[in-house]
Design a protein around this motif. Structure first.
Motif: not given
Length: 823
Positions: A132-135, A326-329, A334-335, A340-343
């Motif tokens: 995940e850190l490559v990008q 308002k919270a999300e895990a 996670t796809p 990215n949408d959550i962030l």
């Protein structure tokens, strides 16, 4: 009068980043000299920059670097580190660089790559420990492509790989590396890294990490020849490159801490077993306490919660949503698109009230091992620790995500719901990275073997499983206190006098050490080494500049709750207070600190209250449960046991209170000690006394005198120590779970039938050696009782002395007194 426009300092984290380049480009645009293909790009960048924070109104806060045409310009600490890397590469093949989380290691990486390509034309491999850190690293490089001429060459000559892919394919890659950079290099002790490094013996190796340590104390010296350390976290905060913070933690006696203390299983990495943590902490009462903490201390703020596993994260997020948060895990499962949408939604959610919250807003992200390394979420206003860990590296990576300077964030709130502070201290505490790098010290949290959980039996603390939302958190350090501490610790500098000798002044220019020394070494955290005029070292050359205490060897700085202390041997601890009373004899012991200092520290003849950790009060006198103290300015203060803060008084008021006590004693017919031993409760009632209830106990009252209705019929033989004293009302100090009867007796709510006789008190005011009679065993016991003023009292689970020894000592004292009277 025209005010001069202030140009932002290029070395401040609040100042932007592209100042000179934008200034130059705006002139070109105005003159019509900008190339057509760059006008659109420039206007877009200018629009984005205008929305970034500036210093005076909390804008311009993207920490990392600023850019001029054709060159990356780093902050002063990054320039210094870059220069050190270049110098050390002439002497060593491999280096490890330590810089705290949030100080721009990735930007330093880009600068190193840029310089290496420019100077050698070689190829660079950048290795991350997760795919995940490559990008993310690629996007950091790409960010400067249109602003820096050689950024295109960086993309051409530098390749980013995950270690998982590279281990299997490094032999197939055509472009061999002249430089291998390992991001998050504390993972580099794994065999996968050594196989890649050993395959290219001619390549230079550079490791970047915030935490050069391992749980197992495994050294890094097999891969890296030298460790280059940047400033401490405290110094970065003091110089405003990192954010101030409030640190709140659960109390040591809380339910969750008792659960964590009982975690016995360990994972393959030496940390707590994830399965056991989930079994014990992923339960409704714990979830309720987590939610209550956020609602009470970080309501309407944006934050990151660190969970145990994916299921735990989902349970927390669901519980928070049920309670209006308002919270999300999210996790590495996670796809990417959803993550990215959550962030994006999290970053767009306002906390300043500029607009009402929408349904798609996100205030809290509950994550599992996603934001602890590599990911940037600079606008997080609070960090909540919901997963315990024994790893110092993991702890600092987690809390470090909240220390980035950003926008209108004046400080970050750290909510430590798992008591990690007990194991690791505060984020800004100094660490011995060199010893950890060499494998001489493990990056592992250890509960002190002398802690209360080992000394005392917790049978009085069995928790009922309920939805009680009362979460008892304590403030260990607030941002204003931290700011004051850092100003003290990093506000000193060395000055040279007229005779060529050296001294030290504080931030206001006040002389701390006169210019009488041939050499001075100034260490972090206000520790200095002073040499004689000829430059020779003296026996006590080390000094704590705050307290003035001298040491023969370099001391270390530690913290206990709100107090800072210095120590050389981990046995004697010197509070860091500014006082003429401080000297080499004004120390406290580990045993006292282990009992807690949340209501202040009592040691020797002194007292320090939590709200004034730099001020010392001196003991004067005590009456019943009140103590009189005096400060250096001869102001008098009175303190009632287990209450704070100190209350200002005068010596005249104290004397009046003292006289009124004597008058009250004489009125009731009691002696000056306030105790009669010959009267029993039944006799007192026969003489006209009446039964009254005070708290959870019954007393017989007559003419202002009180007798505790204690059933002595079970005692096998009469002893003076267990004949209940007669007291005046002020000597009955009733609290919720405990009652002090005079100065010599204690009764607890959980054992109201047991009378504890105090035969020794400790200076911390929390520990008492007591003896009591147990029925039906028909014997006396000697135990240690602990009471901190907030939680129910705890009785020790082992004998501290044989009761017969106490009897012999008491008998010897009586015979000695009798002989003296006869003489």
């Amino acid at each position: 009068m025209v005010k001069n426009k202030r140009r932002p300092s290029k070395h401040r984290a609040e100042d932007l980043v592209l100042f000179d380049w934008f200034k130059h480009s705006k002139k070109l645009l105005k003159r019509g000299q900008m190339k057509a293909d760059r006008i659109g790009k420039f206007k877009q960048l200018l629009s984005e920059a205008d929305n970034l924070p500036r210093k005076n109104n909390y804008r311009y806060s993207d920490v990392g670097m600023y850019v001029k045409p054709n060159r990356i310009h780093l902050y002063d600490y990054q320039e210094e580190m870059l220069s050190r890397v270049e110098t050390e590469f002439h002497r060593h093949r491999s280096l490890m660089v330590q810089m705290p989380t949030g100080t721009g290691k990735t930007y330093l990486l880009v600068a190193v790559v840029s310089d290496f390509i420019r100077n050698t034309g070689g190829h660079v491999w950048i290795v991350t420990h997760r795919r995940e850190l490559v990008q993310q690293v690629k996007s950091t490089i790409r960010k400067f492509k249109d602003l820096v001429d050689d950024a295109t060459d960086i993309e051409k000559h530098a390749t980013v790989y995950s270690i998982q892919w590279l281990t299997r394919h490094y032999g197939e890659v055509e472009k061999k590396p002249g430089l291998i950079i390992i991001d998050e290099a504390h993972h580099a002790v794994a065999k996968t890294y050594s196989s890649v490094i050993n395959a290219f013996p001619q390549s230079k190796i550079l490791g970047l990490t915030a935490t050069p340590c391992r749980l197992t104390a495994q050294p890094f010296t097999d891969l890296f020849e030298e460790l280059l350390q940047s400033w401490t976290i405290g110094e970065f905060i003091a110089k405003k490159y990192l954010s101030l913070y409030d640190y709140m933690s659960v109390r040591p006696s809380s339910a969750d801490i008792r659960i964590i203390n009982g975690l016995n299983r360990r994972g393959v990495d030496g940390d707590f077993s994830v399965r056991e943590m989930a079994e014990k902490l992923d339960i409704r009462p714990s979830l309720q306490r987590l939610c209550d903490t956020v609602l009470r201390y970080a309501k309407n703020k944006k934050g990151i919660v660190y969970a145990i596993n994916i299921q735990h994260a989902e349970h927390i997020a669901e519980f928070y949503r049920e309670n209006g948060i308002k919270a999300e895990a999210v996790s590495n499962k996670t796809p990417t698109r959803k993550r990215n949408d959550i962030l994006k939604r999290f970053k767009e959610t306002p906390t300043d009230g500029s607009r009402p919250l929408r349904d798609d807003d996100i205030q809290v992200i509950v994550n599992v091992q996603l934001f602890d390394e590599g990911w940037d979420v600079p606008d997080a206003e609070f960090i909540q620790l919901a997963r315990p860990t024994l790893s110092l590296s993991k702890y600092l990576q987690m809390v470090g995500r909240g220390l980035r300077v950003y926008g209108g964030k004046k400080f970050c709130i750290i909510l430590d719901n798992v008591g990690s502070y007990r194991l690791f201290g505060l984020p800004s505490d100094e660490r011995d990275w060199e010893r950890m790098f060499e494998g001489k010290l493990a990056g592992k949290g250890m509960v002190d073997e002398n802690s209360l959980s080992d000394q005392f039996d917790n049978h009085d603390y069995v928790e009922e499983v309920s939805d009680d939302s009362d979460t008892d958190m304590m403030m260990l350090l607030d941002h204003s206190g931290l700011s004051g501490d850092l100003n003290e610790n990093f506000g000193y500098k060395i000055v040279k006098g007229r005779k060529g000798l050296y001294g030290i002044v504080d931030k206001d220019g006040n002389e701390i050490i006169p210019c009488e020394h041939g050499k001075i070494t100034l260490r972090p955290n206000a520790i200095a080494q002073l040499f004689d005029k000829d430059g020779s070292e003296t026996d006590d050359s080390w000094i704590d500049l705050i307290s003035g205490v001298r040491f023969r060897f370099e001391p270390s700085v530690t913290r206990k709750d709100s107090l800072e202390l210095t120590t050389r041997d981990k046995f004697k601890f010197y509070p860091r207070v500014k006082s003429k009373w401080m000297n080499s004899e004004a120390y406290t012991l580990r045993e006292i600190l282990n009992c807690g200092v949340d209501d202040g520290l009592r040691f020797r003849n002194f007292y320090i209250q939590p709200s004034e950790p730099r001020k010392l009060y001196k003991y004067v006198e005590r009456i019943d449960n009140k103590t009189l103290y005096v400060d250096e300015d001869e102001n008098y203060f009175v303190r009632t046991d287990y209450e704070q803060p100190l209350k200002k008084t005068t010596l005249e008021e104290w004397k009046e209170d003292k006289q009124s006590r004597k008058d009250e004693l004489s009125t009731t017919g009691l002696d000056d000690g306030g105790e009669w031993y010959w009267n029993w409760a039944s006799d007192y009632r026969k003489n006209g006394g009446k039964t009254v209830k005070i708290g959870f106990l019954e007393f017989t009252e007559k003419e202002g005198g009180y007798q505790y209705n204690y059933d002595t019929s079970q005692i096998s033989f009469r002893r003076d120590e267990f004949i209940v004293p007669h007291l005046i009302r002020r000597q009955i100090r009733m609290r919720e779970d405990i009652c002090f009867l005079g100065d010599n007796y204690i009764v607890t709510k959980s054992r109201p039938h047991v009378l504890f006789h105090i035969y020794q008190r400790y200076i911390d005011g929390r520990r008492f050696d007591v003896e009591f009679y147990a029925y039906p065993s028909m014997r006396y016991y000697c135990r240690r009782l602990y009471y901190d003023g907030n939680n129910p009292p705890i009785v020790g689970n082992s004998e501290i002395r044989d009761a017969s020894d106490v009897d012999r000592e008491r008998s010897d004292k009586r015979w000695k007194k009798l002989r003296e009277e006869m003489q």
